[in-house]
Design a protein around this motif. Structure first.
Motif, short mmCIF file in Angstrom:
data_model
loop_
_atom_site.label_atom_id
_atom_site.label_comp_id
_atom_site.label_asym_id
_atom_site.label_seq_id
_atom_site.Cartn_x
_atom_site.Cartn_y
_atom_site.Cartn_z
N UNK B 869 0.84 -1.20 0.00
CA UNK B 869 0.00 0.00 0.00
C UNK B 869 0.87 1.25 0.00
N UNK B 870 2.14 1.07 -0.36
CA UNK B 870 3.10 2.18 -0.27
C UNK B 870 3.47 2.65 -1.68
N UNK B 871 3.31 3.94 -1.91
CA UNK B 871 3.69 4.50 -3.21
C UNK B 871 5.14 4.96 -3.15
N UNK B 872 5.73 5.27 -4.31
CA UNK B 872 7.10 5.78 -4.29
C UNK B 872 7.22 7.03 -3.42
N UNK B 906 3.80 7.49 5.63
CA UNK B 906 5.05 7.74 4.93
C UNK B 906 6.22 7.15 5.70
N UNK B 907 7.25 6.79 4.95
CA UNK B 907 8.39 6.10 5.55
C UNK B 907 9.37 7.12 6.11
N UNK B 908 9.57 7.06 7.41
CA UNK B 908 10.49 7.99 8.07
C UNK B 908 11.45 7.19 8.95
N UNK B 957 9.97 3.55 9.95
CA UNK B 957 8.56 3.33 10.30
C UNK B 957 7.66 3.98 9.25
N UNK B 958 6.51 3.39 9.08
CA UNK B 958 5.47 4.01 8.25
C UNK B 958 4.54 4.75 9.20
N UNK B 959 4.49 6.07 9.05
CA UNK B 959 3.74 6.90 9.99
C UNK B 959 2.81 7.84 9.21
#
Lengths: 176, 1000
Positions: B869-872, B906-908, B957-959
């Protein structure tokens, strides 16, 4: 031990030395040109094979051929097709190391294969080849004679296929 | 000679006595006996206890439909099997068997208290009893139900037996070797078709084994049988398979067979499989499975000694065993009259023949009279007596619907026949329709979905002559459908015992039907009363009645009970049977061992474990492995005394400080070749490829149509028209399939071809400041200087003398190379690099170190930091999108409102407040750990490691809205009830400028 000796008359499983193995892809219209480059008329019907002077070609799909030759000829063949590239678009990929070849030979060869090959081998003509499954591994199965087959299997699946052939050989030898 | 064995009868071998044990006691039977026939020969009827009420139970049938005589068998250590049907298990010297569901003993079972409490165990009692109180569920109800759910003990030891599998192709597969099956086989085989005949019994012949008095073509049945079996066995196109059950009928005439090979043998040689599963693909299938006799439903019909009349006939003729000295017959079908006559002729005293019908064929009456057997027609049975064996039956006349005065008949066995049910289980598997035949009161085969023919009693025919004729016709029909000629054989049968009968609901009684223990389903202990109660409580469909009462849900799948249950339910509902429906039979036809289904997939052969050419080296070095897709990969290489943490820290240090070596052979590789290769790459991957020069490589990102990340990898352009694509290890097959799918269905015009080369190459990654110093001296045909061969280059050259595709790329952030050599050279190259690398303290590292090093650089792992479910943009790699490209897979989806909306996850990066605390991967993230539960979770930790280079923990993490929270402090609840504060950061923790890649 008598049964074991008798068994090897019935079927023998051996690993064959490496060959030059290439995957050829091209449009059917260009078969003649490719045949010339390979020095062998490429078969046009799926599963059909052709062999001449130690080179062999098996049609595995509508635009796909498996080519075999002596290892020493690999570079020559690659070079010959390289010449064609400009005018005859194709893909020739060396896969000599991708697979390992196992020979299954003997009066009970087809029976041995039936432990994990779902094809009706009685309908598989000598000289033909098919991409199929052996147990859970994708293989190319080649029939060289009434009692002679080859299995080409990807390197990492080889131990699994080999092990099953060994188990099944012992099973055949047991007489049950 | 055992007390109930009749000399000179049966197919058993009187010269070969066989000793076995049952519940510890020694018994003698004869070669050819089943456990049931051998015990009966010794006068033993009591073989088990009922499932629910623990009532004493005896053998009911002589076949695989047996619901009662289920025993445990032990063939040796680890070779215990529960619920074996005593009627199918052949005896052999040394066989040990035991009864089930009893304590302390079969004859005295404390569980029989349930029989007194039967009112508590009525239909639906599970649903009613275990509803309340809720707190009882975990501790009381569930353990109780689990203990009670299922008969027999599960084996606890590993099964040491072998199991085998085969594929088989034939023109005609015939299931059942009775008269119809054999006639079909003879016709089909003589017509030249390849024929396979299977039968679940040890002896072929079916009904003929129980009807020796019939004469076929001037031969006794058994002489005819042996000559025909010999003829078939002599034909090269025929395969006869005894002890083989057709367990399932699947699409396109695929039939599964389970062949038992050794369960009847004392000393099994090594390497012999116990069972073999056959997958048969048949041109035509002929089902000749016969019919199954229906029990009579009346109070006490489950007492040991009460059994099917047909079974008694089989025990008499096939095994030479009389089931009692004083049998009585209770029937509504002519067939049981013949059983009575046969038993009488064998020396039994027949107590009476009781028939529920009033009109009996005069011929039968005459035969009974001749033998001075008392006949009671128009009668019902209302009770039986006897504790562990029936001693009498109570019968009453029925006149004009009312039940008259009772009479007690002493007997030692009650042989019942409530009609015959065509056996159509396999036909039912095909989803062929079963049509109700009002005249026969039976479901008969209707519309067919497969190339199948049903012959004989399976379609309601009766008698040997009819079965032979029908079988021959089925064989001819099969030949016709195969396009073959046939000669239809005809058979002259004399002394055939044809007959008719009726079927009925539970028998009428003069007593309270509510207290009658009139069993419908013996195996699940369901009574007629239970079925009527289910209807009263609102069940209308037979599917509901079945589930509410569990009728037909035992391992026998209601072979005896379904039709009786349906008849009673339809009576209770006041509807015709077809209006109430029919339950569906499902494979397997009879219980099948897990071993047979697993076949060769056990032990070392359980599942393929793909290994790289360098795997053997890792084993020698004591590597610890982890599974990655079908592969196993070296996880880390512990030195003596090191735990995983210490080993990984050392591997990380060595690679960052000097030189690490890593087996990357499992990476997927695809050769994309052809003049349109660049166009194809532009359409598949997000990145632009047109300007990538040959000799250069680039990180490639692959999306699905939905715009979510599917795969990634470095892609090298080898020539104008040739790309060397790498994929993730687990994605290799998936990516190739996806590419082929687009190529064949969307863009067949493109002149480009795809070939998997994953296993052509063995790939070794060299990383660290000394990587070039190690490689350069070994490379021929390529200038290795940074100027000529900069980061993101690829070349064909030789490395240590091996032909190679050499990439300069890095998944660690250090100066890095990946050497691809033909797989056969993989280990040799590795060893040469290890020797040459000694000068730099070369350190082999595993996947864990690889993960740490990449996480320090913020490089993502597909499937770990992404979840479909993660876009670029979400992953912070929007730079990999070729903005100027007109299209690529997933491009349109990236403009969807929900994809560009704010607040997406979003990946942080996360840095814990306590630098020593390594977060748990998968841990949830909250804004305020003090908020009431359930807390609002705003994301989760995807990657978390100890970073040796930074001397602290790091995490990704995806936050939700993560990019806007950079600098904020979030909280990660921990398992101990506390929580860990962590600061949101960018995801590149180490060398953000990328200077370390540029070692001169």
């Amino acid at each position: 031990m008598n049964a074991r000796v008798k068994l090897f008359d019935a079927v023998a499983v051996t690993v064959l030395p490496p060959v030059a193995r290439l995957n050829l892809r091209l449009r059917p219209a260009d078969i003649a040109t490719a045949s010339k480059a390979f020095g062998l008329r490429l078969p046009i019907k799926i599963a059909q094979g052709a062999t001449i002077n130690g080179r062999a070609a098996y049609c595995l799909g509508p635009d796909e051929w498996l080519l075999h030759a002596n290892e020493s000829e690999q570079a020559v063949i690659v070079a010959a097709f390289n010449e064609l590239r400009e005018k005859t678009p194709h893909s020739l990929t060396v896969i000599s190391d991708r697979e390992i070849t196992i020979a299954i030979i003997g009066p009970r060869a087809a029976e041995l294969l039936s432990v994990a090959c779902s094809l009706d081998l009685s309908r598989m003509a000598v000289g033909t080849a098919k991409r199929t499954l052996f147990d859970t591994a994708q293989v190319v199965l080649i029939r060289d004679g009434a009692d002679a087959f080859r299995i080409e299997v990807w390197r990492s699946f080889f131990p699994q296929v080999r092990e099953l052939l060994d188990i099944a050989t012992r099973e055949l030898a047991s007489g049950f | 000679m055992s007390a109930f064995r009749i000399k000179g009868r049966g197919l058993v071998n009187a010269a070969r006595p066989v000793n076995f044990t049952f519940d510890g006691a020694r018994y003698q039977g004869l070669e050819g006996d089943t456990v049931a026939s051998a015990l009966l020969a010794n006068g033993v009827h009591l073989m088990g206890r009922g499932f629910k009420y623990h009532r004493p139970r005896g053998v009911v049938t002589a076949g695989s439909e047996e619901p009662n005589a289920l025993i445990g068998t032990s063939r040796g250590p680890g070779q215990f099997e529960p619920n074996t049907r005593a009627t199918m298990q052949e005896i052999y010297s040394g066989l040990s068997t035991e009864s089930q569901n009893k304590w302390p003993s079969l004859k005295f079972d404390l569980g029989a208290i349930n029989d007194r409490l039967y009112m508590l165990f009525s239909a639906g009692f599970y649903y009613k009893t275990f509803m309340w109180p809720k707190s009882f569920w975990d501790k009381v109800y569930e353990p109780f139900i689990r203990r009670a759910a299922g008969l027999g003990k599960s084996p606890t030891e590993v099964d040491p037996d072998h199991y085998a599998s085969r594929y088989l192709h034939c023109d005609v597969l015939i299931v059942g070797s009775g008269p119809s099956g054999l006639a079909a086989a003879l016709t089909a085989a003589r017509g030249g078709a390849s024929v396979v005949v299977v039968d679940e019994h040890a002896e072929l012949g079916g009904t003929l084994l129980s009807e020796p008095s019939v004469n076929i073509g001037g031969h006794t049945a058994w002489n005819w049988l042996s000559s025909k079996l010999a003829e078939l066995a002599g034909l090269p196109n025929v395969r006869l398979m005894a002890r083989t059950t057709a367990i399932g009928y699947y699409h396109q005439n695929m039939v599964g067979l389970c062949q038992k090979l050794t369960d009847h043998i004392s000393n099994v040689p090594a390497d012999v499989p116990r069972e073999r599963l056959w997958r048969v693909r048949a041109g035509q299938v002929i089902l000749a499975q016969g019919a199954i006799e229906r029990p009579m439903v009346f109070d006490g019909n489950d007492r040991p000694g009460v059994m099917m009349a047909g079974a008694a006939q089989t025990f008499l003729h096939r095994f030479g065993v009389k089931v009692g000295d004083l049998p009585m017959i209770l029937t509504s079908h002519d067939s049981a009259w013949h059983t009575a006559f046969d038993l009488f002729d064998a020396g039994c005293k027949v107590a009476a023949i009781v028939d529920t019908r009033s009109d009996i064929a005069p011929e039968l009456m005459q035969q009974a009279k001749k033998r001075k057997i008392e006949t009671l027609t128009g009668h019902t049975a209302t009770a039986t007596t006897g504790r562990l064996r029936v001693t009498s039956i109570r019968v009453n006349p029925v006149r004009n619907g009312s039940v008259g005065p009772a009479r007690k008949i002493s007997c030692d066995s009650v042989l019942m026949c409530g009609g015959w049910t065509p056996s159509l289980h396999l036909f039912s598997h095909t989803k062929g329709s079963l049509d109700w035949d009002a005249k026969a009161k039976a479901y008969l085969p209707g519309h067919k979905t497969e190339a199948v023919h049903i012959a004989g009693a399976g379609r309601g025919l009766w008698g040997i002559a009819a079965a032979l004729k029908d079988g021959a016709q089925a064989g001819a029909d099969a030949l016709r459908d195969l396009g073959r000629k046939n000669v239809l054989a005809s058979y002259v049968v004399t002394d055939d015992r044809t007959g008719t009968g009726i079927t009925q609901k539970e028998l009428p009684t003069d007593r309270s039907p509510g207290s009658a223990k009139a069993f419908v389903d013996f195996q699940n202990d369901v009574t007629a009363k239970d079925i009527r109660l289910a209807v009263r409580e609102g069940m209308r469909s037979i599917e509901h009645v079945k589930r509410y009462t569990t009728n037909g849900m035992a391992t026998d799948q209601g072979k005896l009970s379904n039709m009786n249950g349906l008849t009673i339910a339809s009576d209770a509902l006041g509807k015709e049977i077809p209006q109430v429906g029919l339950t569906t039979f499902r494979p397997p036809y009879t219980p099948t061992s897990f071993g047979a289904l697993a076949g060769y997939h056990k032990g070392s052969h359980f599942e393929v474990t793909r290994k790289t050419p360098i795997d053997s080296w890792a084993v020698e070095q004591g590597a610890v492995f982890e599974p990655v897709a079908l592969w196993r990969r070296a996880w880390y290489f512990p030195k003596s005394g090191e735990d995983m943490h210490a080993a990984v820290a050392r591997e990380c240090r060595a690679t960052r400080h000097s030189l690490g070596i890593f087996d990357a052979s499992t990476l997927g590789k695809i050769e994309v070749s052809g003049p349109d290769a660049v166009e194809f790459m532009n359409r598949m991957y997000t990145n632009p490829w047109a300007k990538l020069a040959p000799g250069k490589c680039r990180y490639g990102l692959l999306l699905g149509e939905d715009g979510f990340i599917r795969d990634d990898g470095v892609i090298g352009r080898m020539r104008d028209d040739l790309f060397h694509v790498t994929t993730t290890t687990g994605g290799a097959a998936r990516v190739l399939n996806m590419m082929e799918d687009y190529l064949q269905t969307e863009w067949p015009d493109l002149k480009v071809w795809l070939t998997s080369t994953t296993e052509e190459w063995s790939t070794i990654a060299i990383n660290g400041p000394n990587a070039r110093k190690l490689l350069a001296p070994l490379v021929e045909g390529q200038d290795m200087s940074d100027a000529v061969f900069p980061h993101m280059s690829v070349a064909e050259c030789t490395v240590a003398g091996f032909p190679s595709r050499l990439f300069r790329i890095s998944f660690t952030g250090e100066l890095g190379f990946e050497v691809n050599v033909p797989a056969r050279y993989g280990r040799a190259l590795w060893e040469k690099l290890m020797v040459a690398g000694q000068a730099y303290g070369v350190c082999p590292y595993g996947t864990e170190t690889m993960h740490v090093l990449r996480a320090e650089k913020g490089y993502i792992i597909i499937g770990q930091d992404t979840d479909g479910t993660v876009t670029p943009e979400d992953a912070g790699i929007g730079w990999a999108i070729g903005k100027a490209k007109p299209d690529f897979v997933g491009k349109r989806s990236l403009a969807r409102p929900d994809i560009i909306a704010k607040g997406r996850k979003q990946l942080v990066g996360l840095l814990t407040e306590d630098p020593k605390h390594v977060l748990v991967e998968g841990a949830q993230i909250v804004l305020d750990p003090k908020q009431p539960k359930p807390m609002k979770m705003i994301g989760h930790v995807t990657s978390s490691y100890w970073s040796e280079a930074l001397g602290r923990s790091i995490a990704m993490a995806l936050v939700e809205g993560g990019f806007e929270r950079i600098g904020d402090t979030l909280h990660v609840p921990t398992a101990d009830g506390g929580s860990q504060a962590a600061k949101v950061t960018g995801s590149v923790f180490y060398d953000p400028a990328g200077d370390r890649l540029k070692v001169e």
